[in-house]
Scaffold this active site. Structure first.
Site, PDB file in Angstrom:
ATOM      1  N   GLY A 158       8.574   7.074   5.888  1.00 51.50           N
ATOM      2  CA  GLY A 158       9.752   6.869   6.734  1.00 51.50           C
ATOM      3  C   GLY A 158      10.229   5.417   6.712  1.00 51.50           C
TER       4      GLY A 158
ATOM      5  NE  ARG B 116       6.578   4.151  11.975  1.00 49.88           N
ATOM      6  CZ  ARG B 116       6.216   3.073  11.304  1.00 49.88           C
ATOM      7  NH1 ARG B 116       5.508   2.126  11.895  1.00 49.88           N
ATOM      8  NH2 ARG B 116       6.561   2.913  10.054  1.00 49.88           N
TER       9      ARG B 116
ATOM     10  N   GLY C 223       0.803  -1.221   0.000  1.00 53.49           N
ATOM     11  CA  GLY C 223       0.000   0.000   0.000  1.00 53.49           C
ATOM     12  C   GLY C 223       0.837   1.273   0.000  1.00 53.49           C
TER      13      GLY C 223
ATOM     14  CB  SER D  42       5.039   2.661   6.595  1.00 52.58           C
ATOM     15  OG  SER D  42       4.116   1.965   7.387  1.00 52.58           O
TER      16      SER D  42
ATOM     17  CB  ALA E  26      11.111  -1.632   2.384  1.00 50.78           C
TER      18      ALA E  26
ATOM     19  CG  HIS F 103      -1.174   0.888   7.773  1.00 45.24           C
ATOM     20  ND1 HIS F 103      -0.423   2.030   7.873  1.00 45.24           N
ATOM     21  CD2 HIS F 103      -0.271  -0.122   7.704  1.00 45.24           C
ATOM     22  CE1 HIS F 103       0.858   1.729   7.837  1.00 45.24           C
ATOM     23  NE2 HIS F 103       0.988   0.422   7.749  1.00 45.24           N
TER      24      HIS F 103
ATOM     25  CG  ASN G 157       4.643  -3.717   2.761  1.00 47.67           C
ATOM     26  OD1 ASN G 157       4.777  -2.597   2.278  1.00 47.67           O
ATOM     27  ND2 ASN G 157       3.519  -4.399   2.705  1.00 47.67           N
TER      28      ASN G 157
ATOM     29  CG  HIS H 198       9.737   0.029  14.365  1.00 46.56           C
ATOM     30  ND1 HIS H 198       9.047  -0.735  13.458  1.00 46.56           N
ATOM     31  CD2 HIS H 198       8.821   0.834  14.965  1.00 46.56           C
ATOM     32  CE1 HIS H 198       7.759  -0.406  13.493  1.00 46.56           C
ATOM     33  NE2 HIS H 198       7.608   0.549  14.392  1.00 46.56           N
TER      34      HIS H 198
ATOM     35  CB  CYS I 123       9.520  -6.952  11.536  1.00 49.06           C
ATOM     36  SG  CYS I 123      10.746  -5.703  11.229  1.00 49.06           S
TER      37      CYS I 123
ATOM     38  CD  GLU J  14       4.849   2.419  15.808  1.00 55.07           C
ATOM     39  OE1 GLU J  14       5.095   1.513  15.005  1.00 55.07           O
ATOM     40  OE2 GLU J  14       3.912   3.229  15.645  1.00 55.07           O
TER      41      GLU J  14
HETATM   42  O1  SUG Z   1       5.078  -0.364  10.521  1.00 59.62           O
HETATM   43  N1  SUG Z   1       5.230  -1.790   7.295  1.00 59.62           N
HETATM   44  C1  SUG Z   1       5.481  -1.902   8.723  1.00 59.62           C
HETATM   45  C2  SUG Z   1       6.756  -2.666   8.968  1.00 59.62           C
HETATM   46  C3  SUG Z   1       6.926  -3.005  10.418  1.00 59.62           C
HETATM   47  C4  SUG Z   1       8.281  -3.544  10.743  1.00 59.62           C
HETATM   48  N2  SUG Z   1       8.378  -3.889  12.089  1.00 59.62           N
HETATM   49  C5  SUG Z   1       9.496  -3.792  12.846  1.00 59.62           C
HETATM   50  N3  SUG Z   1      10.538  -3.056  12.480  1.00 59.62           N
HETATM   51  N4  SUG Z   1       9.497  -4.360  13.971  1.00 59.62           N
HETATM   52  C6  SUG Z   1       5.534  -0.509   9.381  1.00 59.62           C
HETATM   53  O2  SUG Z   1       6.052   0.410   8.738  1.00 59.62           O
HETATM   54  C7  SUG Z   1       3.898  -1.251   5.339  1.00 59.62           C
HETATM   55  C8  SUG Z   1       2.497  -1.464   4.875  1.00 59.62           C
HETATM   56  C9  SUG Z   1       2.265  -1.019   3.465  1.00 59.62           C
HETATM   57  O3  SUG Z   1       2.900  -0.082   2.995  1.00 59.62           O
HETATM   58  O4  SUG Z   1       1.394  -1.637   2.800  1.00 59.62           O
HETATM   59  C10 SUG Z   1       4.071  -1.392   6.852  1.00 59.62           C
HETATM   60  O5  SUG Z   1       3.133  -1.138   7.578  1.00 59.62           O
END
Ligand code: SUG
Length: 433
Positions: free
Chosen positions: A24, A211, A19, A22, A27, A137, A359, A247, A365, A174
């Site tokens: 920052g 965050r 989507g 996020s 990826a 989200h 993502n 994170h 994670c 988080e």
């Molecule tokens: O919160 N990605 C998550 C990745 C979480 C990684 N978790 C840790 N580092 N522990 C986030 O940014 C992307 C969803 C999207 O773009 O569809 C997303 O939510």
């Protein structure tokens, strides 16, 4: 070993898509609207869980959240039958439809902050589900996560599942992605490191959002009944956040008495490392990776620090790295040096989690670490553990119900709602919790 660390991985849901939600998270933004494969994603996640379980390390999982979140869309004014809501949202607010369909609950390192019973004043394991309020989200996850954790950790003799902190900017949280526990052995009292990106107005001028707040960290430490001088609070280095370290688990990883940390992880790094060493007492090994060994950009690209550091025996640890580390020259060199060095890491395995990685979610994670005694493990529903049979059942279920390909336009397809509902119904029957 009666007290062990159990990894609760997120079972990747059938609506996994890109989507670009996020800011920052480089990826996530970089793969915005790319075509995903929910089936491949879930099988990659399961293969990682199986690899850990096969080493004799207890492996559990948390089910995906129900999606789409129609009440979220209703709260934005979309009404009618599910089909009508989806069609209208797709036409008018495709961004909200993507949020409602997000499978982001897979990243269970963000599900909660967990303190083992040996650290907590009342001798119980404490959980604070994360409010994840920074990203719309992700904010949808808190309520369902709380319910799931309460269903699994239902025995109040052993477990306390708190309410999430208020979902407002001051207490932005988080979860375990910003929390690391150091200890001599899992049953001994630990030193808990809480990492935040913002304290009051600090961080307000950053390119990317910070965050987690210090206030959230302090409230959690206090609610869990931790001994104040066995806690350390550290602010993320603003350079790290602006390089894509959304994170702390993207720039630092620890297990028992070993800490691997990039030199630009914390704003006040020397003080943080000294405080950790002092509070831990003798024996904490801190390996600081210099920027010249692994540039911040390479740390973010390879996700080296998002490796899982698994205890495989006394003084023996295994590193589970994303496969991207084997393709990044600096990360690959770093792994080789660690394997040659004087530290407990004796092996490294590379895992393919590309669907999640695209993502911004690496091996660490995808899992929530929960240190549990034998009695605490016995108080859990046995269905949460990944046995050989359960693994095959789940793979089978994924192969039958998940699409091999999902583009954001496919979210407009009203039949996806039913497909996912059927899959989730079958899963709930299978798990029985
Ligand atoms: O919160 N990605 C998550 C990745 C979480 C990684 N978790 C840790 N580092 N522990 C986030 O940014 C992307 C969803 C999207 O773009 O569809 C997303 O939510």
């Amino acid at each position: 070993m009666t007290t062990v660390e159990v990894n609760f991985d997120g079972l990747i849901g059938p609506t996994h898509h890109y989507g670009g939600l996020s800011a920052g998270n480089l990826a996530s933004v970089g793969h915005r609207h790319a075509i995903s494969s929910p089936r491949k994603a879930a099988l990659q996640g399961l293969a990682k869980m199986k690899r850990v379980a096969d080493m004799g390390i207890p492996q559990a999982f948390l089910p995906p959240h129900p999606r789409p979140d129609l009440s979220f869309l209703s709260s934005h004014g979309f009404t009618g039958s599910p089909g009508e809501i989806i069609t209208a949202a797709h036409k008018e607010r495709p961004d909200l439809l993507s949020i409602a369909y997000s499978a982001s609950a897979m990243w269970t390192a963000n599900a909660a902050t967990v303190s083992p019973s040996s650290d907590c004043a009342d001798g119980r394991v404490h959980f604070t589900p994360a409010n994840l309020q920074t990203m719309p989200h992700r904010a949808l996850e808190a309520e369902h996560t709380t319910k799931t954790l309460r269903a699994i950790f239902h025995d109040s003799n052993h477990f306390v599942v708190h309410d999430p902190l208020p979902g407002v900017a001051e207490t932005s949280d988080e979860g375990a992605a910003n929390h690391t526990r150091f200890c001599r052995e899992y049953h001994s009292p630990g030193v808990e490191l809480f990492v935040y990106g913002r304290d009051g107005d600090d961080g307000a001028d950053q390119r990317y959002p910070a965050r987690q707040t210090r206030a959230a960290c302090e409230e959690i430490a206090s609610a869990h009944g931790l001994v104040p001088d066995r806690c350390v609070f550290a602010r993320q280095h603003p350079w790290a956040i602006d390089a894509g370290v959304f994170h702390n688990d993207v720039i630092s990883v620890g297990n028992q008495a070993l800490h691997l940390v990039h030199e630009f992880a914390f704003a006040d790094q020397e003080r943080v490392l000294a405080e950790l060493a002092e509070r831990f007492g003798p024996g904490l090994q801190q390996i600081v990776v210099r920027d010249e060994e692994l540039k911040l950009a390479d740390a973010v690209q390879s996700y080296f620090f998002n490796s899982q550091l698994l205890q495989t025996g006394p003084q023996q640890m295994l590193l589970i790295c994303p496969i991207e580390c084997s393709e990044n020259a600096a990360a690959n060199r770093l792994v080789a040096n660690l394997l040659r060095g004087d530290n407990p890491i004796f092996d490294c395995q590379f895992v393919d989690l590309r669907e999640s990685m695209q993502n911004g979610g690496g091996p660490a994670c995808l899992r929530l670490r929960v240190v549990l005694t034998k009695e605490e493990r016995a108080a859990l529903p046995s269905g949460v553990f990944l046995t050989e049979d359960r693994y095959h059942q789940l793979c089978n279920w994924v192969r039958r119900h998940y699409r091999d390909r999902l583009a954001v336009e496919d979210l407009a397809d009203a039949s996806l709602v039913d497909e996912v509902a059927v899959a989730m119904h079958e899963l709930n029957q299978m798990l029985g919790f």
